[in-house]
Enzyme design. Structure first.
Site, PDB file in Angstrom:
ATOM      1  N   GLN A  74       3.223   9.343   5.384  1.00  0.00           N
ATOM      2  CA  GLN A  74       3.286   9.717   3.992  1.00  0.00           C
ATOM      3  C   GLN A  74       2.782   8.956   2.501  1.00  0.00           C
ATOM      4  O   GLN A  74       2.360  10.058   1.736  1.00  0.00           O
ATOM      5  CB  GLN A  74       4.813  10.305   4.234  1.00  0.00           C
ATOM      6  CG  GLN A  74       5.277  11.119   2.975  1.00  0.00           C
ATOM      7  CD  GLN A  74       6.776  10.912   3.181  1.00  0.00           C
ATOM      8  OE1 GLN A  74       7.736  10.967   2.304  1.00  0.00           O
ATOM      9  NE2 GLN A  74       7.511  11.142   4.303  1.00  0.00           N
ATOM     10  N   ASP A 113       8.572   6.183   0.891  1.00  0.00           N
ATOM     11  CA  ASP A 113       7.378   6.466   1.101  1.00  0.00           C
ATOM     12  C   ASP A 113       6.387   7.840  -0.393  1.00  0.00           C
ATOM     13  O   ASP A 113       5.718   7.241  -1.134  1.00  0.00           O
ATOM     14  CB  ASP A 113       7.402   7.580   2.365  1.00  0.00           C
ATOM     15  CG  ASP A 113       6.939   6.731   2.986  1.00  0.00           C
ATOM     16  OD1 ASP A 113       6.452   6.006   3.862  1.00  0.00           O
ATOM     17  OD2 ASP A 113       7.485   7.714   5.044  1.00  0.00           O
ATOM     18  N   GLU A 173       9.671   4.748   5.558  1.00  0.00           N
ATOM     19  CA  GLU A 173      10.811   4.367   5.301  1.00  0.00           C
ATOM     20  C   GLU A 173      11.842   4.308   5.093  1.00  0.00           C
ATOM     21  O   GLU A 173      12.362   3.680   3.895  1.00  0.00           O
ATOM     22  CB  GLU A 173      10.644   6.571   5.032  1.00  0.00           C
ATOM     23  CG  GLU A 173      11.772   7.396   3.969  1.00  0.00           C
ATOM     24  CD  GLU A 173      11.876   6.939   2.290  1.00  0.00           C
ATOM     25  OE1 GLU A 173      10.359   7.537   2.285  1.00  0.00           O
ATOM     26  OE2 GLU A 173      12.255   6.952   2.114  1.00  0.00           O
ATOM     27  N   GLY A 217      25.199   6.661 -14.419  1.00  0.00           N
ATOM     28  CA  GLY A 217      25.348   6.248 -15.754  1.00  0.00           C
ATOM     29  C   GLY A 217      26.237   6.294 -16.856  1.00  0.00           C
ATOM     30  O   GLY A 217      27.798   6.261 -15.401  1.00  0.00           O
ATOM     31  N   GLY A 218      26.460   6.588 -17.604  1.00  0.00           N
ATOM     32  CA  GLY A 218      27.788   6.506 -18.227  1.00  0.00           C
ATOM     33  C   GLY A 218      28.929   7.408 -18.577  1.00  0.00           C
ATOM     34  O   GLY A 218      29.833   6.907 -19.035  1.00  0.00           O
TER      35      GLY A 218
HETATM   36  N1  COA Z   1     -11.627   3.630  13.255  1.00  0.00           N
HETATM   37  C1  COA Z   1     -11.491   3.299  13.266  1.00  0.00           C
HETATM   38  N2  COA Z   1      -9.911   2.792  13.345  1.00  0.00           N
HETATM   39  C2  COA Z   1      -9.152   3.130  12.342  1.00  0.00           C
HETATM   40  C3  COA Z   1      -9.330   4.334  11.838  1.00  0.00           C
HETATM   41  C4  COA Z   1     -10.977   4.784  12.085  1.00  0.00           C
HETATM   42  N3  COA Z   1     -10.803   5.410  10.437  1.00  0.00           N
HETATM   43  N4  COA Z   1      -8.254   4.531  11.126  1.00  0.00           N
HETATM   44  C5  COA Z   1      -7.366   3.309  11.806  1.00  0.00           C
HETATM   45  N5  COA Z   1      -7.974   2.470  12.688  1.00  0.00           N
HETATM   46  C6  COA Z   1      -7.396   1.884  13.341  1.00  0.00           C
HETATM   47  C7  COA Z   1      -7.049   0.787  12.067  1.00  0.00           C
HETATM   48  O1  COA Z   1      -8.802  -0.299  11.907  1.00  0.00           O
HETATM   49  C8  COA Z   1      -6.339  -0.427  12.909  1.00  0.00           C
HETATM   50  O2  COA Z   1      -6.325  -1.459  14.222  1.00  0.00           O
HETATM   51  P1  COA Z   1      -6.192  -2.667  14.042  1.00  0.00           P
HETATM   52  O3  COA Z   1      -4.865  -2.469  14.383  1.00  0.00           O
HETATM   53  O4  COA Z   1      -7.239  -2.875  15.572  1.00  0.00           O
HETATM   54  O5  COA Z   1      -6.866  -3.060  13.514  1.00  0.00           O
HETATM   55  C9  COA Z   1      -5.495   0.447  13.463  1.00  0.00           C
HETATM   56  O6  COA Z   1      -6.121   2.355  13.443  1.00  0.00           O
HETATM   57  C10 COA Z   1      -4.131   1.225  13.434  1.00  0.00           C
HETATM   58  O7  COA Z   1      -3.670   0.916  11.991  1.00  0.00           O
HETATM   59  P2  COA Z   1      -2.446   0.651  11.175  1.00  0.00           P
HETATM   60  O8  COA Z   1      -1.965   1.224  10.496  1.00  0.00           O
HETATM   61  O9  COA Z   1      -1.961  -0.046  12.131  1.00  0.00           O
HETATM   62  O10 COA Z   1      -1.324   2.074  12.210  1.00  0.00           O
HETATM   63  P3  COA Z   1       0.391   1.817  12.626  1.00  0.00           P
HETATM   64  O11 COA Z   1       0.620   3.124  13.429  1.00  0.00           O
HETATM   65  O12 COA Z   1      -0.445   0.593  13.807  1.00  0.00           O
HETATM   66  O13 COA Z   1       0.662   1.335  12.147  1.00  0.00           O
HETATM   67  C11 COA Z   1       2.248   2.191   9.969  1.00  0.00           C
HETATM   68  C12 COA Z   1       1.431   2.360  10.911  1.00  0.00           C
HETATM   69  C13 COA Z   1       2.636   3.290   9.112  1.00  0.00           C
HETATM   70  C14 COA Z   1       3.481   1.100  10.317  1.00  0.00           C
HETATM   71  C15 COA Z   1       1.157   0.703   9.220  1.00  0.00           C
HETATM   72  O14 COA Z   1       0.003   1.633   8.649  1.00  0.00           O
HETATM   73  C16 COA Z   1       1.766   0.250   7.587  1.00  0.00           C
HETATM   74  O15 COA Z   1       2.725  -0.293   7.867  1.00  0.00           O
HETATM   75  N6  COA Z   1       1.358   0.767   6.324  1.00  0.00           N
HETATM   76  C17 COA Z   1       1.687   0.060   6.010  1.00  0.00           C
HETATM   77  C18 COA Z   1       2.795   0.661   5.009  1.00  0.00           C
HETATM   78  C19 COA Z   1       3.107   2.126   5.007  1.00  0.00           C
HETATM   79  O16 COA Z   1       2.002   3.046   4.455  1.00  0.00           O
HETATM   80  N7  COA Z   1       4.016   2.782   5.442  1.00  0.00           N
HETATM   81  C20 COA Z   1       4.354   3.653   5.526  1.00  0.00           C
HETATM   82  C21 COA Z   1       3.710   5.053   5.899  1.00  0.00           C
HETATM   83  S1  COA Z   1       4.791   6.566   5.773  1.00  0.00           S
END
Ligand code: COA
Length: 423
Positions: free
Chosen positions: A16, A167, A138, A246-247
């Site tokens: 998101q 988010d 979130e 607020g106030g």
């Molecule tokens: N091709 C190949 N690999 C891809 C890719 C693509 N097009 N797009 C993503 N990937 C891979 C990433 O490189 C990562 O691999 P790695 O862990 O081996 O390096 C993997 O997919 C997963 O990505 P990640 O962002 O770690 O996803 P997740 O599902 O594990 O975590 C979140 C999700 C949201 C918790 C995390 O992305 C996060 O903390 N983001 C920052 C904060 C944020 O935006 N949070 C709110 C989300 S609404």
């Protein structure tokens, strides 16, 4: 012409926070190219599915006006395509877990080397420091940003809000940072890193609660209900229920029908400037001049009594009648609108804040349109792309692949199965 026309966004966002940012940039006219993992795509495509086989509303409502390319950024040919995208685009936006982009081989240093004009914008859960490596969603951000500890009622548990301040709120912050960096690039010719941490975004939105934390040193927070109730304050900003931040004291009050309708309520603000009008409306004209009631400081320890009296009046009216009576008198009130009422609100449809969009897999659905209106940059909301819908178009038209070169990329496994456009 649109405000961000000519700006190309390499959209590496998912879920998101990041997608809200790039959707706003797309609505302002940027060409947003969403890079998705072949065959999988943004995880939200298949989360909270309501129409089997179709992209979820979670996805469609966050990814309007974008193009989708399927690309495996960990495969050699995929990396080659990504490098070309970096050289071609103005902004890379990402919200991967910390370190994921580095592991892919696209650190800030590498991106800056490939395209010194590129702006690299990231959402992370936390800024630099002890939590910088943590994944965040979130509600974690709402908790770590001070929102949960100050939301809810004094005798209840910390509470998260329905508004997605962690988010979507951080997506907004990031979009602002990107626009500022684009303006600065006009003068310097150089890109820069833009970071919006979700904790920071929530803290920014909870600014008034940090204000109150410091005011506690000077004594009880007199506009909080607990002051009138004689409940002592602790050493941290407490949960304030529905008290106004607020106030000008305010509360949520029952309206006609509250016994059966969970949203038959109004917010009512006893703004000092219209105290006399309020006294007349609720049938207490003597409070206009009565000692203990006439001025705002005198009223602070009587807010429960005052709001109970106002509620006796609001309970005789519907929330819309309260609005109709109070608005001409300049008394600030607001009906508690349900999502059903918002979905059906004709005024919001007319302004484009609520839009109906057609989708080849799911038919018509409602979405939130652009909440920011620019008079010279109108927004046409276009449905979200199917997974990889624009892969060939982007390879060919944006990156200039053709002939054998295009076939080499298509058969390399880097881009998934290349489909014809759905429409
Ligand atoms: N091709 C190949 N690999 C891809 C890719 C693509 N097009 N797009 C993503 N990937 C891979 C990433 O490189 C990562 O691999 P790695 O862990 O081996 O390096 C993997 O997919 C997963 O990505 P990640 O962002 O770690 O996803 P997740 O599902 O594990 O975590 C979140 C999700 C949201 C918790 C995390 O992305 C996060 O903390 N983001 C920052 C904060 C944020 O935006 N949070 C709110 C989300 S609404």
């Amino acid at each position: 012409m649109k405000a961000l026309e000519g700006i190309k966004i390499l959209d590496f966002t998912h879920v998101q926070s990041g997608p809200t940012c790039t959707q706003l940039l797309a609505w302002f006219g940027a060409d947003v190219i969403k890079v998705e993992r072949p065959g999988v795509g943004d995880a939200t495509r298949k989360q909270l599915v309501d129409v089997p086989g179709a992209d979820s509303l979670y996805f469609t409502m966050l990814n309007h006006n974008k193009r989708s390319i399927e690309l495996n950024s960990k495969n050699e040919t995929g990396k080659e395509v990504l490098e070309r995208l970096i050289k071609t685009c103005d902004v890379l936006v990402e919200n991967f877990a910390p370190g994921a982009l580095d592991r892919m081989g696209f650190s800030w240093e590498r991106v800056h080397e490939l395209n010194p004009r590129m702006i690299m914008a990231s959402v992370k859960g936390f800024g630099p420091g002890k939590y910088e490596d943590c994944k965040v969603y979130e509600n974690v951000a709402q908790c770590a940003g001070g929102s949960a500890s100050t939301t809810g009622f004094l005798d209840g548990v910390p509470t998260v809000t329905g508004a997605q301040i962690g988010d979507s709120g951080t997506g907004l912050h990031l979009a602002l940072g990107i626009c500022a960096a684009l303006l600065q690039r006009e003068k310097t010719g150089k890109g820069q890193k833009v970071l919006a941490a979700m904790q920071d975004g929530v803290i920014n939105l909870c600014r008034v609660k940090l204000r109150d934390q410091q005011r506690l040193k000077a004594g009880p927070l007199k506009e909080y209900s607990q002051f009138g109730e004689g409940i002592p304050f602790g050493d941290a900003t407490p949960r304030a229920g529905n008290d106004s931040g607020g106030g000008q004291p305010g509360r949520i009050l029952k309206c006609k029908g509250w016994e059966t309708d969970p949203n038959a309520y109004t917010y009512f603000i006893t703004q000092a400037a219209v105290w006399e009008q309020i006294c007349d409306v609720i049938g207490k004209p003597d409070w206009k001049t009565k000692e203990g009631y006439a001025t705002p400081p005198e009223r602070l320890d009587k807010l429960n009594e005052i709001f109970e009296r106002i509620e006796q009046w609001t309970m005789t009216k519907t929330k819309f009648e309260v609005m109709d009576i109070c608005n001409p008198l300049n008394i600030p009130v607001g009906p508690i609108l349900s999502m059903k009422e918002i979905a059906e609100d004709e005024g919001l449809r007319e302004t484009g804040t609520i839009v109906e969009v057609d989708h080849p897999e799911r038919g018509a659905y409602l979405s939130v349109g652009c909440p920011i209106k620019l008079s010279d940059s109108p927004v046409d909301v276009v449905r979200s792309p199917l997974l990889g819908e624009h892969t060939e178009e982007i390879l060919r038209d944006v990156l200039g692949y053709d002939g054998d070169d295009l076939e080499r990329v298509k058969s390399s496994g880097a881009v998934g199965e290349v489909k014809a456009a759905a429409e």
